[in-house]
Design an enzyme around this catalytic site. Structure first.
Site, short mmCIF file in Angstrom:
data_model
loop_
_atom_site.label_atom_id
_atom_site.label_comp_id
_atom_site.label_asym_id
_atom_site.label_seq_id
_atom_site.Cartn_x
_atom_site.Cartn_y
_atom_site.Cartn_z
N GLY A 179 0.82 -1.23 0.00
CA GLY A 179 0.00 0.00 0.00
C GLY A 179 0.84 1.26 0.00
O GLY A 179 2.08 1.21 -0.03
N SER A 209 -4.89 5.57 13.90
CA SER A 209 -5.22 6.80 13.17
C SER A 209 -5.72 7.88 14.11
O SER A 209 -6.33 7.57 15.15
CB SER A 209 -6.32 6.49 12.13
OG SER A 209 -6.89 7.68 11.64
N ALA A 210 -5.48 9.11 13.76
CA ALA A 210 -5.98 10.24 14.56
C ALA A 210 -7.50 10.25 14.58
O ALA A 210 -8.12 10.94 15.40
CB ALA A 210 -5.47 11.54 13.95
N THR A 211 -8.10 9.45 13.73
CA THR A 211 -9.57 9.36 13.73
C THR A 211 -10.10 8.83 15.05
O THR A 211 -11.26 9.03 15.39
CB THR A 211 -10.03 8.44 12.58
OG1 THR A 211 -9.37 8.84 11.40
CG2 THR A 211 -11.52 8.50 12.37
N TYR A 249 -14.93 3.17 10.81
CA TYR A 249 -13.48 3.02 10.57
C TYR A 249 -12.70 3.37 11.84
O TYR A 249 -11.90 2.57 12.33
CB TYR A 249 -13.03 3.94 9.42
CG TYR A 249 -11.54 4.13 9.39
CD1 TYR A 249 -10.97 5.37 9.69
CD2 TYR A 249 -10.68 3.07 9.10
CE1 TYR A 249 -9.61 5.55 9.70
CE2 TYR A 249 -9.31 3.24 9.11
CZ TYR A 249 -8.78 4.48 9.40
OH TYR A 249 -7.41 4.64 9.42
N LYS A 306 -10.49 0.94 14.61
CA LYS A 306 -9.12 1.19 15.10
C LYS A 306 -9.09 1.20 16.63
O LYS A 306 -8.19 0.66 17.26
CB LYS A 306 -8.59 2.51 14.54
CG LYS A 306 -8.32 2.51 13.05
CD LYS A 306 -7.18 1.57 12.67
CE LYS A 306 -6.79 1.71 11.21
NZ LYS A 306 -5.71 0.79 10.81
N TYR A 311 -1.67 7.90 13.11
CA TYR A 311 -1.26 8.75 11.99
C TYR A 311 -2.18 9.96 11.90
O TYR A 311 -3.40 9.80 11.99
CB TYR A 311 -1.43 8.03 10.65
CG TYR A 311 -0.73 6.71 10.46
CD1 TYR A 311 -1.03 5.95 9.35
CD2 TYR A 311 0.21 6.21 11.35
CE1 TYR A 311 -0.41 4.72 9.11
CE2 TYR A 311 0.82 4.99 11.14
CZ TYR A 311 0.50 4.25 10.01
OH TYR A 311 1.11 3.03 9.80
N ASN A 349 -9.21 11.70 -0.35
CA ASN A 349 -8.34 12.60 0.40
C ASN A 349 -7.89 13.81 -0.42
O ASN A 349 -7.87 13.78 -1.64
CB ASN A 349 -7.10 11.84 0.92
CG ASN A 349 -7.49 10.74 1.91
OD1 ASN A 349 -7.06 9.62 1.79
ND2 ASN A 349 -8.34 11.05 2.88
N ARG A 401 -5.65 20.60 9.16
CA ARG A 401 -5.15 19.27 9.45
C ARG A 401 -3.63 19.28 9.65
O ARG A 401 -2.95 20.23 9.24
CB ARG A 401 -5.47 18.32 8.28
CG ARG A 401 -6.94 18.09 8.03
CD ARG A 401 -7.60 17.32 9.16
NE ARG A 401 -9.00 16.99 8.88
CZ ARG A 401 -10.02 17.80 9.10
NH1 ARG A 401 -9.80 19.01 9.61
NH2 ARG A 401 -11.27 17.40 8.85
N ARG A 444 -18.35 18.39 4.67
CA ARG A 444 -18.49 16.93 4.47
C ARG A 444 -18.88 16.31 5.81
O ARG A 444 -18.24 16.59 6.83
CB ARG A 444 -17.14 16.36 3.99
CG ARG A 444 -17.12 14.91 3.63
CD ARG A 444 -15.82 14.50 2.98
NE ARG A 444 -14.67 14.72 3.87
CZ ARG A 444 -13.41 14.35 3.53
NH1 ARG A 444 -13.17 13.78 2.36
NH2 ARG A 444 -12.42 14.57 4.37
N ASP A 479 -16.57 15.49 9.10
CA ASP A 479 -15.32 16.28 9.15
C ASP A 479 -15.27 17.12 10.42
O ASP A 479 -16.32 17.59 10.89
CB ASP A 479 -15.23 17.21 7.94
CG ASP A 479 -14.55 16.53 6.76
OD1 ASP A 479 -14.20 15.35 6.90
OD2 ASP A 479 -14.39 17.17 5.72
C1 WQD Z 1 -8.46 16.84 4.65
C2 WQD Z 1 -9.16 18.19 4.53
C3 WQD Z 1 -11.50 18.01 4.05
C4 WQD Z 1 -10.93 16.37 0.00
C5 WQD Z 1 -8.94 11.14 6.49
C6 WQD Z 1 -9.36 10.03 7.41
C7 WQD Z 1 -8.20 9.69 8.31
C8 WQD Z 1 -6.98 9.36 7.50
C9 WQD Z 1 -6.63 10.52 6.56
C10 WQD Z 1 -6.85 6.98 7.29
C11 WQD Z 1 -10.53 18.21 5.21
C12 WQD Z 1 -10.76 18.71 2.91
C13 WQD Z 1 -10.69 16.87 1.27
C14 WQD Z 1 -11.57 17.20 -0.97
C15 WQD Z 1 -11.68 18.96 0.64
N1 WQD Z 1 -7.18 8.16 6.77
N2 WQD Z 1 -11.05 18.15 1.57
N3 WQD Z 1 -11.90 18.47 -0.61
O1 WQD Z 1 -10.63 13.69 6.42
O2 WQD Z 1 -8.63 14.73 7.62
O3 WQD Z 1 -8.66 12.28 7.24
O4 WQD Z 1 -7.79 10.76 5.75
O5 WQD Z 1 -6.30 6.73 8.32
O6 WQD Z 1 -8.58 8.60 9.09
O7 WQD Z 1 -10.41 10.53 8.21
O8 WQD Z 1 -8.34 13.80 5.32
O9 WQD Z 1 -7.61 14.42 3.05
O10 WQD Z 1 -9.98 13.55 3.38
O11 WQD Z 1 -9.37 15.84 4.21
O12 WQD Z 1 -12.00 20.11 0.94
O13 WQD Z 1 -11.82 16.80 -2.15
O14 WQD Z 1 -9.38 18.48 3.16
O15 WQD Z 1 -12.76 18.62 4.29
O16 WQD Z 1 -10.72 19.49 5.77
P1 WQD Z 1 -9.16 13.70 6.69
P2 WQD Z 1 -8.83 14.35 3.90
#
Ligand code: WQD
Length: 346
Positions: A10, A124-126, A148, A152, A176, A198, A230, A291, A294
């Site tokens: 991955g 994950s920080a989630t 998800y 974790k 992470y 992402n 973030r 979203r 979020d």
């Molecule tokens: C980042 C920011 C969105 C896409 C997720 C998972 C987390 C980890 C990382 C696995 C946010 C904004 C995003 C887009 C946007 N995955 N955005 N338009 O949501 O912080 O974390 O991925 O471990 O568990 O939750 O990351 O990159 O999706 O979003 O505006 O097309 O970008 O709203 O503010 P996220 P992300």
């Protein structure tokens, strides 16, 4: 050490594999290739200049997992294999609990039977859900708000119970934040299937002309520019954190969680601006509603990893954006258009 990396084909796994090989470790990779490509492993071998063993199997296949431990004298496991899309987990929770939680049980039972008790787990920080405040410490409340994140959290609890039942286990739980970027060669990188969830892969696909604009989810958050903040961390720094955690597992038993982040928060608009400056590419934007799920702000306090793992992120946001773009521009369709095989038979 001889290290098994589950999910090693991955995005994050392939970067960890290169660093493990470069550090002189012996490597065994287990991956079912459901969300990755064998080509990544061939490039890992090319980058590191060293060979390793790869088994295309699923953690659901208990007999196959047992055979991996029978055929290899393993010293430690880095466990990354699992599903990781928040939105998908809401639609298919049972898949997430089976793949992530049940798969981890199969792995830990095989480890226990083989007497392999050093484990680095990809969390994950989630697991923090919507934080009360930032920066987020490891002692901050754990309250995942999607299947998800809950998967974790369940695994973290299982690992605590496992260690409590047998204190000979050495376990590092790595939480992470937002991994982005790619190996400086541009040979390996993030290769999402279908439309990226992402931010960074979406931006790079806009930059290369595969998407016409970036939709920004919400510009009414209580942040300086209204967009989500973030903690973006270079995937190479994240990979280094795993090697540091492995070193610690070799020195002492116990279980501990570590935030792997930079400690700095950047908004979506910050990222777009830095990306445009770093690459010279223009990113057309459109604002849309928030979203679901979020949070406004999420960034780490990484002091515990610095103190106990002697690890800190060293790469800046410009390097993350430049490296992400190099990967995308050299591989417009990811690994899609290459099909070389590498798997061993068990
Ligand atoms: C980042 C920011 C969105 C896409 C997720 C998972 C987390 C980890 C990382 C696995 C946010 C904004 C995003 C887009 C946007 N995955 N955005 N338009 O949501 O912080 O974390 O991925 O471990 O568990 O939750 O990351 O990159 O999706 O979003 O505006 O097309 O970008 O709203 O503010 P996220 P992300």
């Amino acid at each position: 050490m001889k290290v098994l990396v589950t999910g090693g084909a991955g995005y994050i796994g392939s970067h960890i594999c290169v660093q493990l090989l470069e550090a002189g470790h012996e490597l065994v990779v287990l991956d079912n290739l459901s969300n990755s490509n064998e080509e990544a492993l061939i490039r890992v071998k090319e980058l590191a200049g060293r060979d390793f063993t790869f088994y295309q199997i699923s953690l659901q296949d208990r007999n196959a997992v047992e055979r991996v431990f029978q055929k290899n004298e393993l010293d430690a496991v880095v466990h990354l294999a699992g599903s990781k899309a928040v939105g998908e987990s809401v639609s298919f929770p049972l898949d997430y609990y089976r793949n992530n939680v049940a798969g981890t049980l199969v792995l830990c039972e095989a480890m226990s039977r083989a007497g392999v008790r050093r484990l680095v787990f990809s969390s994950s920080a989630t697991v923090y859900g919507k934080p009360d405040k930032c920066p987020i410490h490891e002692q901050s409340p754990l309250r995942a708000n999607n299947p998800y994140g809950r998967s974790k959290l369940m695994i973290e609890d299982i690992l605590h119970d496992l260690h409590a039942s047998d204190p000979r286990w050495s376990i590092a739980v790595l939480r992470y934040f937002n991994p982005i970027g790619a190996h400086r060669s541009g040979l390996i990188g993030e290769d999402p299937k279908g439309e990226p969830n992402n931010l960074l892969p979406y931006i790079t696909q806009v930059a290369i002309g595969q998407r016409d604009k970036l939709i920004i989810f919400g510009n009414d958050y209580p942040t300086p520019d209204g967009t989500g903040i973030r903690d973006y961390i270079h995937v190479e720094d994240l990979a280094c954190g795993h090697l540091k955690a492995l070193e610690k597992l070799g020195r002492q038993t116990g279980i501990a969680a570590y935030n792997l982040g930079t400690g700095k928060g950047y908004s979506v608009l910050d990222i777009v601006r830095v990306f445009e400056r770093a690459t010279g590419r223009h990113i057309p934007l459109q604002f849309a509603d928030r979203r679901p799920g979020d949070v406004a702000e999420s960034y780490a306090y990484p002091g515990k990893a610095k103190l106990e793992l002697d690890w800190a992120a060293i790469r800046g946001i410009e390097e993350m954006c430049a490296d992400a773009w190099r990967w995308q521009s050299l591989n417009p369709y990811g690994y899609l258009d290459v099909h070389r095989s590498y798997a061993n038979t068990l």
